[in-house]
Design an enzyme around this catalytic site. Sequence first.
Site, PDB file in Angstrom:
ATOM      1  CE  LYS A  17      46.977 -24.809  28.685  1.00 45.50           C
ATOM      2  NZ  LYS A  17      45.797 -23.926  28.564  1.00 45.50           N
ATOM      3  NE  ARG A  74      44.930 -28.440  24.127  1.00 55.12           N
ATOM      4  CZ  ARG A  74      45.698 -27.353  24.230  1.00 55.12           C
ATOM      5  NH1 ARG A  74      46.988 -27.459  24.433  1.00 55.12           N
ATOM      6  NH2 ARG A  74      45.153 -26.178  24.135  1.00 55.12           N
ATOM      7  NE  ARG A 132      46.198 -16.403  23.952  1.00 53.25           N
ATOM      8  CZ  ARG A 132      46.101 -17.707  24.246  1.00 53.25           C
ATOM      9  NH1 ARG A 132      46.730 -18.212  25.299  1.00 53.25           N
ATOM     10  NH2 ARG A 132      45.357 -18.493  23.494  1.00 53.25           N
ATOM     11  NE  ARG A 175      47.120 -18.889  20.022  1.00 47.76           N
ATOM     12  CZ  ARG A 175      47.094 -19.814  20.977  1.00 47.76           C
ATOM     13  NH1 ARG A 175      47.942 -19.750  21.996  1.00 47.76           N
ATOM     14  NH2 ARG A 175      46.236 -20.807  20.921  1.00 47.76           N
ATOM     15  NE  ARG A 208      41.957 -22.212  21.435  1.00 47.39           N
ATOM     16  CZ  ARG A 208      42.360 -20.977  21.752  1.00 47.39           C
ATOM     17  NH1 ARG A 208      41.858 -19.929  21.139  1.00 47.39           N
ATOM     18  NH2 ARG A 208      43.265 -20.817  22.680  1.00 47.39           N
TER      19      ARG A 208
HETATM   20  P1  ADP Z   1      45.729 -22.591  24.435  1.00 44.12           P
HETATM   21  O1  ADP Z   1      46.750 -22.625  25.513  1.00 44.12           O
HETATM   22  O2  ADP Z   1      45.170 -21.237  24.192  1.00 44.12           O
HETATM   23  O3  ADP Z   1      44.697 -23.657  24.559  1.00 44.12           O
HETATM   24  P2  ADP Z   1      47.716 -23.813  22.688  1.00 44.12           P
HETATM   25  O4  ADP Z   1      48.698 -22.845  22.152  1.00 44.12           O
HETATM   26  O5  ADP Z   1      48.122 -24.712  23.787  1.00 44.12           O
HETATM   27  O6  ADP Z   1      46.408 -22.984  23.048  1.00 44.12           O
HETATM   28  O7  ADP Z   1      47.180 -24.746  21.500  1.00 44.12           O
HETATM   29  C1  ADP Z   1      46.746 -24.201  20.267  1.00 44.12           C
HETATM   30  C2  ADP Z   1      46.228 -25.318  19.377  1.00 44.12           C
HETATM   31  O8  ADP Z   1      47.296 -26.244  19.078  1.00 44.12           O
HETATM   32  C3  ADP Z   1      45.135 -26.167  19.981  1.00 44.12           C
HETATM   33  O9  ADP Z   1      43.851 -25.590  19.822  1.00 44.12           O
HETATM   34  C4  ADP Z   1      45.292 -27.473  19.164  1.00 44.12           C
HETATM   35  O10 ADP Z   1      44.762 -27.332  17.850  1.00 44.12           O
HETATM   36  C5  ADP Z   1      46.801 -27.567  19.031  1.00 44.12           C
HETATM   37  N1  ADP Z   1      47.385 -28.331  20.160  1.00 44.12           N
HETATM   38  C6  ADP Z   1      48.220 -27.860  21.128  1.00 44.12           C
HETATM   39  N2  ADP Z   1      48.543 -28.823  21.999  1.00 44.12           N
HETATM   40  C7  ADP Z   1      47.895 -29.950  21.595  1.00 44.12           C
HETATM   41  C8  ADP Z   1      47.815 -31.284  22.082  1.00 44.12           C
HETATM   42  N3  ADP Z   1      48.471 -31.677  23.201  1.00 44.12           N
HETATM   43  N4  ADP Z   1      47.042 -32.162  21.402  1.00 44.12           N
HETATM   44  C9  ADP Z   1      46.393 -31.816  20.285  1.00 44.12           C
HETATM   45  N5  ADP Z   1      46.410 -30.576  19.787  1.00 44.12           N
HETATM   46  C10 ADP Z   1      47.157 -29.635  20.416  1.00 44.12           C
HETATM   47  P1  ADP Z   2      46.972 -20.439  28.228  1.00 46.28           P
HETATM   48  O1  ADP Z   2      48.383 -20.785  27.801  1.00 46.28           O
HETATM   49  O2  ADP Z   2      46.474 -21.310  29.345  1.00 46.28           O
HETATM   50  O3  ADP Z   2      46.033 -20.412  27.073  1.00 46.28           O
HETATM   51  P2  ADP Z   2      47.993 -17.701  28.655  1.00 46.28           P
HETATM   52  O4  ADP Z   2      49.154 -17.834  29.570  1.00 46.28           O
HETATM   53  O5  ADP Z   2      48.270 -17.464  27.216  1.00 46.28           O
HETATM   54  O6  ADP Z   2      46.999 -18.969  28.847  1.00 46.28           O
HETATM   55  O7  ADP Z   2      47.054 -16.539  29.232  1.00 46.28           O
HETATM   56  C1  ADP Z   2      45.865 -16.141  28.555  1.00 46.28           C
HETATM   57  C2  ADP Z   2      45.712 -14.631  28.652  1.00 46.28           C
HETATM   58  O8  ADP Z   2      45.442 -14.254  30.004  1.00 46.28           O
HETATM   59  C3  ADP Z   2      46.949 -13.837  28.236  1.00 46.28           C
HETATM   60  O9  ADP Z   2      46.527 -12.660  27.604  1.00 46.28           O
HETATM   61  C4  ADP Z   2      47.659 -13.558  29.555  1.00 46.28           C
HETATM   62  O10 ADP Z   2      48.440 -12.363  29.495  1.00 46.28           O
HETATM   63  C5  ADP Z   2      46.479 -13.401  30.525  1.00 46.28           C
HETATM   64  N1  ADP Z   2      46.782 -13.904  31.884  1.00 46.28           N
HETATM   65  C6  ADP Z   2      47.518 -14.999  32.219  1.00 46.28           C
HETATM   66  N2  ADP Z   2      47.547 -15.163  33.561  1.00 46.28           N
HETATM   67  C7  ADP Z   2      46.807 -14.155  34.088  1.00 46.28           C
HETATM   68  C8  ADP Z   2      46.444 -13.778  35.439  1.00 46.28           C
HETATM   69  N3  ADP Z   2      46.862 -14.489  36.508  1.00 46.28           N
HETATM   70  N4  ADP Z   2      45.668 -12.683  35.592  1.00 46.28           N
HETATM   71  C9  ADP Z   2      45.246 -11.968  34.501  1.00 46.28           C
HETATM   72  N5  ADP Z   2      45.538 -12.274  33.222  1.00 46.28           N
HETATM   73  C10 ADP Z   2      46.312 -13.345  33.014  1.00 46.28           C
END
Ligand code: ADP
Ligand code: ADP
Length: 230
Positions: free
Chosen positions: A26, A101, A140, A173, A184
Amino acid sequence: MTGHSQAKEAGIFVRLVLLGAPGAGKGTQAAALAAHYRIPHISTGDIFRQNLSQGTRLGLMARGYMDQGLLVPDNVTEAMVADRLREADALAGFVLDGFPRTLPQADALEQMLAGWQAELTAAVLLAVSAERLVARLTARRVCPQCGATYHLAFHPPQTAGVCDRCGAALVQRDDDAAPTVRTRISVYEEQTAPLITFYRARSLLQEVNGEQPVDVVTATVIARLGGARP
Ligand code: ADP
Ligand code: ADP
Ligand code: ZN
């Protein structure tokens, strides 16, 4: 007329929600789509992490949830997003990364937009298998300064440990450690996956194979949304 509906009259709006499990891509895709459509990339995770590093009350409150891999309560998150969407740059559209979410958050977003006579363009689901998610998250690396996202194997920076965009030192992170990653992913399955049905019922869902290379995923999303910049 509100600013949001004026933007709509001018035909310059793309309002996207990105759906997908943690690690689905994302953040990576939101950054690319924001650049393509020239709209802000709004990541609730990034806003929480900024608040955390600045030691604000919001950040301190969110920390306990984030460290455990749990969701921050809906009312707090919804108020934060409502404030962000009222900022001027969001009038011409936005890409939401990590919000909504939960079903209550999706309802809240729908009501906010209805209040501005604005509508979502699409909810894009990035589909990635569970095994792949863990491999993505545990390797990541992120830029604490500009929010750019890398992967040690799949998307490494040009110089190891250094952000291509701003030169800051990359970090892992805290919540990308293996046990929190598993929590998660199950939180996603229980609380966020129902949004797929929610957006499908509104004919807004666009499902894309998120296991393709980053550029292919971006191009596929843009093609689904109708090609060129609006
Ligand atoms: P990822 O894309 O790896 O799931 P995010 O950076 O989007 O992680 O989110 C990290 C953390 O921030 C989540 O595990 C949660 O604790 C909090 N968070 C982010 N977005 C939301 C949301 N829309 N509602 C509740 N908690 C959130
Ligand atoms: P999210 O926000 O959904 O948690 P991220 O964009 O942070 O996901 O991506 C998670 C991990 O996967 C990062 O280390 C990113 O560089 C890698 N990644 C993202 N898209 C791809 C893809 N299409 N192929 C391989 N690795 C990817
Ligand atoms: Zn950076």
